[in-house]
Design a protein around this motif. Sequence first.
Motif, PDB file in Angstrom:
ATOM      1  N   MET A   1      61.071  55.046 -37.922  1.00 12.68           N
ATOM      2  CA  MET A   1      61.996  53.947 -38.113  1.00 12.68           C
ATOM      3  C   MET A   1      61.381  52.866 -38.994  1.00 12.68           C
TER       4      MET A   1
ATOM      5  N   SER B   1      65.005  63.734 -29.752  1.00 14.04           N
ATOM      6  CA  SER B   1      65.948  62.658 -30.021  1.00 14.04           C
ATOM      7  C   SER B   1      65.851  61.626 -28.918  1.00 14.04           C
TER       8      SER B   1
ATOM      9  N   ARG C   1      75.028  62.129 -46.550  1.00 17.73           N
ATOM     10  CA  ARG C   1      75.181  61.358 -45.318  1.00 17.73           C
ATOM     11  C   ARG C   1      75.848  60.012 -45.565  1.00 17.73           C
TER      12      ARG C   1
ATOM     13  N   THR D   1      69.866  50.003 -47.487  1.00 21.98           N
ATOM     14  CA  THR D   1      70.245  50.278 -46.096  1.00 21.98           C
ATOM     15  C   THR D   1      69.116  51.058 -45.452  1.00 21.98           C
ATOM     16  N   SER D   2      69.266  51.358 -44.186  1.00 22.45           N
ATOM     17  CA  SER D   2      68.292  52.189 -43.482  1.00 22.45           C
ATOM     18  C   SER D   2      68.880  53.577 -43.310  1.00 22.45           C
ATOM     19  N   ALA D   3      68.116  54.586 -43.690  1.00 19.55           N
ATOM     20  CA  ALA D   3      68.550  55.948 -43.442  1.00 19.55           C
ATOM     21  C   ALA D   3      68.476  56.211 -41.940  1.00 19.55           C
ATOM     22  N   ILE D   4      69.522  56.802 -41.399  1.00 20.93           N
ATOM     23  CA  ILE D   4      69.581  57.060 -39.963  1.00 20.93           C
ATOM     24  C   ILE D   4      68.941  58.402 -39.665  1.00 20.93           C
ATOM     25  N   SER D   5      67.987  58.397 -38.749  1.00 18.62           N
ATOM     26  CA  SER D   5      67.296  59.634 -38.383  1.00 18.62           C
ATOM     27  C   SER D   5      67.931  60.258 -37.154  1.00 18.62           C
ATOM     28  N   ASP D   6      68.219  61.556 -37.231  1.00 19.73           N
ATOM     29  CA  ASP D   6      68.772  62.263 -36.089  1.00 19.73           C
ATOM     30  C   ASP D   6      67.684  62.689 -35.114  1.00 19.73           C
TER      31      ASP D   6
ATOM     32  N   GLN E   1      58.436  58.088 -33.260  1.00 17.26           N
ATOM     33  CA  GLN E   1      59.739  57.527 -33.583  1.00 17.26           C
ATOM     34  C   GLN E   1      59.583  56.163 -34.232  1.00 17.26           C
TER      35      GLN E   1
ATOM     36  N   TYR F   1      68.312  59.932 -27.963  1.00 14.65           N
ATOM     37  CA  TYR F   1      69.670  59.721 -27.463  1.00 14.65           C
ATOM     38  C   TYR F   1      70.160  60.918 -26.660  1.00 14.65           C
TER      39      TYR F   1
END
Length: 269
Positions: free
Chosen positions: A251, A186, A140, A158-163, A247, A188
């Motif tokens: 995060m 999600s 990723r 960094t921050s890992a982005i969660s889908d 969530q 989004y």
Amino acid sequence: MAKTNDALAQQRALRRRRRSRQLLGAVVCLLVVIGAVSVVTTGAGLVAKAFDDTDEKLAYEQRLMTLVGFDPVPFDSLDEANQNTLLSALIWETLANVDKDALEHDDLGAPYLPTLELDKTAASLYGPDYKFTYETFEDRGLTYTYDEERSAFLVPITSAISDYYPQVEKIRREGDTQRVTVGYLSQYNEDGSLILNTSEITPVKYYDYIFTRNDGNYYLSAIVSSDMTASSSSEETDSADSVPNAQDQLMEQLAPETDSQVTSASAAE
């Protein structure tokens, strides 16, 4: 005259005994009814408790939180899985549960995560028999550098982005396996905009996570397609009420630890 009085006395005594027997019978019947109601009520409560798997669903959601966030490609066995995806999820899951102050860091503040800690996390999810091959890899857009001397990964700042994050719909037992149907949630919309009303968040897809029994415990062995679809109505579950919390937890786990780390990451970018 005496005989008449004796007869009356006997009749009165007979009536008293009859009333006593009737009263005793009524009391016994009442106790039987009360006992039957109590047994039925207790039995119904035990049956309801036996079929209430809310706590088990929540436990699986916590257990799969980070892995679902990395949206792994389905696999029939761990050997067929994308190892980079499993490893990156393993690293962030482990990093969220260790004492970060006790870790060694490089000059920029990036932590070295010992593979010994990774082994513990891997054993809890995949079982003690499954071993990863540790070497530098990319996933990723992030590079995880393996330091052989330290036996540790240098984790990117960094921050890992969660889908996605999980909502367990149902758990089915099939012999020595448990089929855990997971809905992928999600925050989004398809156009990338944020869903402000969390009550409108529903699973966009489903997968069945297969857990196989080993020495009394269940470990993840496969991820396969599910019979449930995004358009089908899922079973009622209390998990939906905890969507925002789930969530937030994810995060919080994946967020950078210090402002200096964020500053360093921005500079690096």
